[in-house]
Design an enzyme around this catalytic site. Structure first.
Site, PDB file in Angstrom:
ATOM      1  N   LYS A  86      48.604  33.114  62.902  1.00 47.55           N
ATOM      2  CA  LYS A  86      49.130  31.797  62.509  1.00 47.55           C
ATOM      3  C   LYS A  86      48.217  31.092  61.507  1.00 47.55           C
ATOM      4  O   LYS A  86      48.674  30.288  60.698  1.00 47.55           O
ATOM      5  CB  LYS A  86      49.306  30.910  63.743  1.00 47.55           C
ATOM      6  CG  LYS A  86      50.322  31.418  64.743  1.00 47.55           C
ATOM      7  CD  LYS A  86      51.750  31.188  64.273  1.00 47.55           C
ATOM      8  CE  LYS A  86      52.761  31.568  65.337  1.00 47.55           C
ATOM      9  NZ  LYS A  86      54.130  31.592  64.810  1.00 47.55           N
ATOM     10  N   GLU A 108      55.202  21.735  64.598  1.00 49.67           N
ATOM     11  CA  GLU A 108      55.805  21.935  65.910  1.00 49.67           C
ATOM     12  C   GLU A 108      55.064  23.089  66.558  1.00 49.67           C
ATOM     13  O   GLU A 108      54.473  23.927  65.869  1.00 49.67           O
ATOM     14  CB  GLU A 108      57.287  22.278  65.767  1.00 49.67           C
ATOM     15  CG  GLU A 108      57.620  23.760  65.510  1.00 49.67           C
ATOM     16  CD  GLU A 108      57.080  24.293  64.188  1.00 49.67           C
ATOM     17  OE1 GLU A 108      56.819  23.485  63.284  1.00 49.67           O
ATOM     18  OE2 GLU A 108      56.909  25.526  64.072  1.00 49.67           O
ATOM     19  N   SER A 376      49.362  40.683  66.838  1.00 48.84           N
ATOM     20  CA  SER A 376      49.426  39.380  66.168  1.00 48.84           C
ATOM     21  C   SER A 376      48.447  38.363  66.736  1.00 48.84           C
ATOM     22  O   SER A 376      48.029  37.447  66.044  1.00 48.84           O
ATOM     23  CB  SER A 376      50.847  38.831  66.247  1.00 48.84           C
ATOM     24  OG  SER A 376      51.264  38.759  67.595  1.00 48.84           O
TER      25      SER A 376
END
Lengths: 395, 265
Positions: A86, A108, A376
């Site tokens: 991210k 969000e 990830s």
């Protein structure tokens, strides 16, 4: 002619008129800076020096031996600062927001990983940060809430609708509409209205580009499979994009099968009952009722329970560029423990879905083949939840 | 071509009056009473009724209409009931009816089918808040072919260049969003959208209706200054959510009275 912001028929800008000037401003800024040498240089600098790129392409020898078939490599996004891919997108968008003269950042978050990444870059660049989080998730993810607060962000619980990620996203869009002049909205996945899906993909495609170079170096050829989990789909699009024209590289996106097909409790937007529809500004596959009301997605993994999916994945599905499958909560839990035991790597529950698919894939492979799984994120954040799922008391 | 809506707007204009649009969510507080609310609104001076089609994720709406959508969906309101609702209103009133709903519901129902079915039931047009001009081409063509209104939007941030593009083909009315934000009663300075309305007159003859934020007779009068009509939603729906139908009627009457006092020639 293909309209900008469309992937085949998917994508678009289904937003209130209020938001259109902001999207146009963002698109213009993105087009101006994406190839700007100074911007690229600064983005690469922070990816390298701050986030820790490039991440390794680790040859998982033990896991390979475990299956006794193709060689398995893990793309180690879990080793990045804040513990997941991210940060790639958060850094890119924050640098863009800075150039656009925005003082405030909003985001969000579901599980809190994107919220933490955004709070991190906001702290780094001295920007005010508000993170919208469903009140159900605030309760489930107390640790990440505190983490964001430590980083100086304000976490705003969202009680509307079902109080989860989709409602937090709607609320972030509403807030953005109200504070459009001084605020940039860092959307966390390759979803939302144009230019977000393209921009987020561009900030994440470094994953696939590194895989290509590292595979060349380690095995002297392209991998046969690249596998990634899909919620909104940002790590998957980042993994797949560079290989989109390589038919020899099979691209497999793994969705959350939740409690299994019989229950309907899942997040199988592409691999299950989803149909094209419009949510949060984009036309894409969507879990919904026959009347077009959005259905709540379910997964043990809070990062995967989104009822929509990035529009480029819808395009990849319909054109066959990538294939989308699912594994259940239980299969993911098993994979979580398997990698921990076999390789000494605790994977995020999201990534555990990609790993779980190896159970189905590996028997079909041969020792000459190579499989890359994008890890990830790391699983520290999930330890408590996994303990609970396994019936263990932690105190 | 004339519709109930264009006739009503022309009549208002001829009388020098400002129009009053009232939004009512189908199914709030329940189906029967939302139908009764339409009757009450019309009796108390509403010129146009916006028929609110509840959606699970109403991105452009504030807390009150969100709550109304949740309540309506919990009661099982669906497109079929919404169609019945329009037919039922037509049995007692020829008030212009405009649907306000989100694109996913309409897309799923089928664009052409939505226009033809709902028009046959008695609907005159639609407002789709998540369908900006860029995305509305296909539906716009269908609406034009059926003489069905699809609202265009202007906001405080709409530039003259954009107005020229979006307002040129507008029919029925143009929805003027009073401030950057979502639906719901609030303190709004209506001067800003007033200026934008004045600019819009350079590009269109279509009536302008200002909405978002209007919660009192004073606000309605202020919002109407540079417009042809005002739109009231949350202030009415908030009362309906509490099952206060007579109070909603009194409130609508107070807006009607204030508008007529301030502007009636």
């Amino acid at each position: 002619m293909q309209k900008p912001g469309r992937f085949g028929q998917f994508g678009g800008q289904y937003v209130p008129e209020i938001v259109m000037p902001a999207l146009n401003e963002l698109e213009a800024a993105y087009n101006k800076y994406k190839d700007d040498p100074d911007f690229r240089k600064e983005f690469r600098y922070y990816l390298r020096e701050y986030a820790g790129r490039p991440t390794g392409l680790y040859y998982a020898d033990k896991l390979t031996q475990h299956y006794g078939k193709a060689r398995i490599f893990l793309k180690r996004e879990d080793l990045l600062h804040t513990g997941a891919h991210k940060i790639n997108n958060a850094l890119g968008q924050a640098l863009l927001a800075k150039r656009m003269g925005k003082k405030k950042i909003i985001a969000e978050t579901g599980a809190g990983q994107h919220g933490v990444a955004t709070a991190t870059v906001a702290a780094l660049f001295g920007m005010e940060c508000h993170v919208f989080m469903g009140e159900v998730d605030v309760e489930r993810q107390k640790l990440n809430v505190f983490r964001m607060q430590l980083l100086g962000a304000k976490v705003i619980p969202v009680s509307s609708g079902t109080g989860t990620l989709k409602d937090a996203t709607s609320e972030a869009i509403r807030y953005w509409a109200t504070h459009i002049e001084d605020t940039h909205y860092i959307i966390g996945s390759a979803v939302g209205p144009h230019p977000y899906p393209t921009m987020v993909r561009d900030f994440q495609k470094v994953i696939g580009e590194e895989i290509r170079a590292q595979a060349e170096e380690k095995i002297g050829k392209l991998p046969d499979y690249v596998i990634a989990c899909v919620g909104g789909g940002s790590n998957a699009i980042g993994t797949f994009y560079d290989f989109r024209n390589d038919a020899s590289v099979k691209k497999i996106g793994v969705e959350a099968g939740g409690r299994g097909d019989a229950t309907g409790d899942n997040a199988k937007t592409l691999s299950g009952t989803g149909e094209p529809g419009i949510l949060h500004g984009a036309y894409s596959y969507l879990l919904q009722t026959p009347d077009g009301q959005v259905v709540e997605a379910y997964s043990i993994s809070a990062g995967l329970d989104y009822p929509g999916v990035g529009p480029e994945h819808s395009f990849f599905k319909d054109t066959g560029i990538a294939e989308y499958v699912s594994v259940t909560d239980q299969e993911a839990l098993d994979a979580f423990q398997r990698l921990s035991r076999i390789e000494g790597i605790i994977p995020a529950m999201e990534s555990s879905h990609a790993l779980a698919y190896l159970e189905k894939l590996m028997p079909q492979t041969t020792p000459e083949q190579n499989v890359v799984v994008t890890l990830s994120g790391r699983g520290d954040k999930d330890v408590q939840m996994v303990a609970k799922a396994l019936g263990k008391e932690l105190d | 071509m004339e519709t109930r809506l264009t006739k009503k707007m022309a009549a208002l204009q001829a009388a020098g009056r400002k129009g009053l649009f009232v939004y009512i969510t189908v199914g709030v507080p329940d189906y029967e009473r939302s139908l009764a609310a339409v009757k009450i609104a019309v009796e108390n001076g509403a010129d146009v009724i916006e028929v609110g089609l509840p959606f699970s994720d109403p991105m452009a709406d504030g807390p009150v209409i969100q709550a109304a959508s949740v309540q309506a969906l919990k009661q099982g309101v669906n497109m079929q009931q919404e169609l019945d609702f329009v037919r039922a209103v037509r049995r007692f009133s020829d008030v212009p009816l405009v649907a306000m709903g989100y694109m996913n519901n309409i897309y799923h129902y089928g664009l052409e089918k939505f226009v033809t079915d709902f028009q046959a039931a008695g609907l005159d047009g639609a407002i789709i808040p998540d369908l900006p001009h860029e995305e509305s081409g296909e539906l716009r063509d269908i609406c034009a072919a059926h003489n069905f209104h699809l609202a265009e939007f202007i906001t405080p941030g709409t530039t003259p260049a954009r107005m020229e593009q979006t307002c040129k083909g507008a029919t029925g009315f143009i929805y003027c969003v009073s401030h950057n934000g979502v639906t719901g009663v609030g303190k709004v300075d209506y001067k800003q959208i007033g200026e934008v309305c004045e600019q819009a007159r350079n590009y269109t003859q279509t009536p302008l209706a200002v909405g978002f934020g209007i919660g009192s007779p004073e606000a309605a009068v202020a919002a109407a200054e540079h417009a042809d009509a005002v739109i009231v939603g949350s202030a009415v729906v908030g009362r309906l959510l509490k099952d206060e139908l007579p109070e909603a009627g009194t409130f609508i009457a107070s807006l009607r009275q204030a508008l007529d006092q301030a502007y009636c020639r």
